[in-house]
Scaffold this motif. Structure first.
Motif, short mmCIF file in Angstrom:
data_model
loop_
_atom_site.label_atom_id
_atom_site.label_comp_id
_atom_site.label_asym_id
_atom_site.label_seq_id
_atom_site.Cartn_x
_atom_site.Cartn_y
_atom_site.Cartn_z
N THR A 138 -1.99 -3.37 2.58
CA THR A 138 -3.14 -2.49 2.78
C THR A 138 -2.79 -1.36 3.74
OG1 THR A 138 -4.68 -4.29 2.32
CG2 THR A 138 -5.54 -2.41 3.58
N THR B 171 -7.42 -1.29 -2.02
CA THR B 171 -7.38 0.07 -1.47
C THR B 171 -7.78 1.14 -2.49
OG1 THR B 171 -5.03 0.37 -2.02
CG2 THR B 171 -5.55 -0.58 0.15
N HIS C 253 -2.89 -3.02 -6.00
CA HIS C 253 -3.49 -3.34 -4.71
C HIS C 253 -4.89 -2.74 -4.69
CE1 HIS C 253 -3.43 -5.30 -0.93
NE2 HIS C 253 -3.70 -4.20 -0.25
#
Length: 190
Positions: free
Chosen positions: A50, A71, A68
């Motif tokens: 992150t 984010t 991911h």
């Protein structure tokens, strides 16, 4: 166009498109796999991933491809273009198999050093791809639907779409990639 977010499921062509777009635009390319993995297939912690994503997203110029999803909202808020590569499940499985065979024993360009492709990793990765095929697509569809109005959204569903998009990078943004978008400039996913 200064910040481009590229999303798509494994094997959709994110890394390939990012590299080609980076060559055309001169924008720096960041592959999520270089954030997710450290050399030797060592996975970073969620918090470290992150933090690294936020560092990239804070930059003024980037092409950032991959996951991911924790984010994605931050990345989307900074992006001036969102590209969703939405490809069929069988094609994506085929591409992952092919890239693994072609790169067997060495790291792909989108991976850190010392992350060689191995056939032995395929069964677990295929299970992941199968298990997330619907949920991941749904999440990407939602990201597209919530893109800010000042973020150009492009959906690519075929190699022909990707080629036309790249070829259109020299024309006005309102003309490039038009067949894949609705009148509002949003993807119209099926």
């Amino acid at each position: 166009m200064q910040r481009v977010m590229i999303i798509g499921q494994p094997g959709s062509g994110k890394s390939t498109l990012a590299r080609a777009l980076g060559e055309r635009t001169g924008l720096p390319v960041v592959h999520i796999d270089t954030i997710h993995w450290q050399p030797g297939w060592v996975e970073r912690s969620h918090d470290e991933k992150t933090q690294l994503c936020h560092e990239v997203e804070a930059g003024e110029r980037w092409i950032f491809e991959g996951g991911h999803s924790a984010t994605w909202n931050n990345r989307l808020a900074r992006a001036d273009m969102l590209i969703w590569i939405d490809r069929s499940v069988p094609l994506r499985f085929w591409r992952v198999l092919l890239r693994t065979i072609m790169n067997h024993g060495r790291s792909r360009p989108a991976l850190p050093h010392d992350c060689p492709e191995r056939l032995s990793n395929l069964p677990a990765f295929f299970r992941f791809m199968w298990r997330t095929k619907t949920s991941a697509r749904k999440k990407m569809k939602q990201v597209v639907a919530t893109a800010p109005s000042d973020c150009r959204v492009v959906c690519l569903r075929s190699d022909r779409d990707a080629e036309a998009f790249l070829a259109g990078m020299g024309v006005q943004p309102s003309q490039a990639g038009q067949p894949q978008r609705s009148a509002r400039g949003k993807c119209t996913p099926n």
